[in-house]
Write an enzyme that holds these catalytic residues in place. Structure first.
Site, PDB file in Angstrom:
ATOM      1  N   LYS A 111      20.255   9.363  -4.065  1.00 38.23           N
ATOM      2  CA  LYS A 111      21.505   8.907  -4.698  1.00 38.23           C
ATOM      3  C   LYS A 111      21.404   8.981  -6.217  1.00 38.23           C
ATOM      4  O   LYS A 111      22.432   9.119  -6.907  1.00 38.23           O
ATOM      5  CB  LYS A 111      21.875   7.504  -4.217  1.00 38.23           C
ATOM      6  CG  LYS A 111      20.799   6.440  -4.382  1.00 38.23           C
ATOM      7  CD  LYS A 111      20.728   5.826  -5.753  1.00 38.23           C
ATOM      8  CE  LYS A 111      19.559   4.884  -5.861  1.00 38.23           C
ATOM      9  NZ  LYS A 111      19.393   4.308  -7.204  1.00 38.23           N
ATOM     10  N   GLU A 150      15.068   8.154 -13.104  1.00 37.21           N
ATOM     11  CA  GLU A 150      14.407   8.679 -11.909  1.00 37.21           C
ATOM     12  C   GLU A 150      15.071   9.941 -11.360  1.00 37.21           C
ATOM     13  O   GLU A 150      14.412  10.815 -10.794  1.00 37.21           O
ATOM     14  CB  GLU A 150      14.366   7.608 -10.812  1.00 37.21           C
ATOM     15  CG  GLU A 150      13.435   6.434 -11.099  1.00 37.21           C
ATOM     16  CD  GLU A 150      11.971   6.744 -10.798  1.00 37.21           C
ATOM     17  OE1 GLU A 150      11.632   7.932 -10.619  1.00 37.21           O
ATOM     18  OE2 GLU A 150      11.179   5.794 -10.747  1.00 37.21           O
TER      19      GLU A 150
END
EC number: 1.1.1.94
Length: 340
Positions: free
Chosen positions: A196, A286
């Site tokens: 995601k 990330e």
């Protein structure tokens, strides 16, 4: 029941989770590698770089010393960047063995390791021998540290192949504003959590380019479809992706200004350079590293991930965002539901 917890990582999420556990009545040692930050937490009860307005519970103790953090430890909670988890896990394994403790290992980090493409629980399984740990639990779901700091209602998933350990972690964390559910689909929970972040980069870029709600909804929905495809190819339960660690985490990360991934994408959409954006962010994003791992993994598994491919082209090949959007829209017609 009071539990001894070592939280590894004194960033925003690590600090907030450590503080929550202290407020729940547990003994917590927060390990960090920055002497100034550790001193600030202990002396001023603040962590201004990450949480400028937040006052930390005075009972929370921060330390630079792993030996101190692991004294009689019951739970070790990883809240550090994905790409350094292997290094830190290799450092702590001999300390745990020397202490003679056998804690539950929990990870609240989200990502895929570059090079190996492994999930975090796989990295921990490889680096911390089974005889010095009591299971591995993955903590994931829609959660910004800033909201938890305000005691906004937050729900997460505790996932483990050992349901008993997941239920124990559930009990430790839950209170009147922080609720956990359990899941045994570790693969699905970790894949949703990691991927995601990639889609959130795209959602932020659309906002930076000035696109409206229709476009953002399309990207997030089709992004979830390709997250599910890769997850299922890895062995996940497709239903996991309509849960907290899938659609839930995607909503919060793909729409919020608190999200580093969304903010990075937004800046790229506004025309800023990736290196400049990451330098100005001052915190790990990330999704950038995970995008490369996801792209390579999809190529290896022959999984169709056009949005991830487009984001990869922007990040790693310097392609124009609008050109990539145009390429996506010019693809041939497809069925909506397809796990191939």
């Amino acid at each position: 029941m009071t539990v001894n917890v070592a939280v590894l990582g004194a960033g925003s999420w690590g600090t907030i989770l450590a503080n929550l556990l202290v407020e729940n009545g547990h003994h917590v040692e927060l390990w960090g590698n920055d002497p100034e930050k550790v001193a600030e937490i202990n002396e001023q009860h603040t962590n201004k770089h990450y949480l400028p307005e937040f006052k930390i519970d005075s009972r929370l103790h921060a330390t630079l010393d792993l030996n101190e953090a692991f004294e009689a430890v019951d739970v070790v909670l990883f809240v550090i960047p994905t790409q350094v988890i292997r290094l830190v896990a290799e450092q702590i394994a001999p300390v745990l063995e020397a202490k003679g403790v056998k804690p539950v290992i929990v990870t609240a980090s989200k990502g895929l390791e570059q090079g190996s493409h492994k999930r975090i629980s796989e990295v921990l399984t490889e680096t911390i021998p089974a005889d010095i740990r009591n299971g591995i639990v993955v903590l994931s779901g829609p959660s910004h540290a800033e909201d938890v700091a305000m005691k906004d209602i937050t729900t997460l998933t505790a996932a483990s192949t050992d349901l008993v350990q997941a239920q124990w972690i559930q009990e430790i964390f839950m209170n009147d504003y922080f609720r956990l559910y359990t899941n045994t689909d570790v693969i699905g929970v970790e894949m949703g959590a990691a991927l995601k972040n990639v889609i959130a980069l795209g959602a932020g870029a659309l906002h930076g380019l000035g696109y409206g709600d229709n476009t953002k909804a399309a990207l997030m929905t089709r992004g979830l479809a390709e997250i599910s495809r890769l997850g299922v190819a890895m062995g996940a339960n497709p239903l996991t992706f309509i849960g907290l660690s899938g659609v839930g985490d995607l909503i919060v990360t793909g729409t919020s200004v608190h999200s580093r991934n969304w903010r990075t994408g937004n800046a790229l959409g506004e025309g800023q350079k990736l290196d400049d954006v990451l330098e100005n962010m001052g915190m790990v994003v990330e999704g950038v590293a995970t995008c490369k791992a996801a792209y390579e993994l999809a190529q290896q598994r022959s999984v169709d991930m056009p949005i991830t491919n487009a984001i990869y082209n922007v990040l790693y090949r310097g392609c124009d965002i609008r050109t990539e959007i145009g390429n996506l829209m010019q693809r041939s017609g497809k069925p909506e539901i397809d796990f191939k």
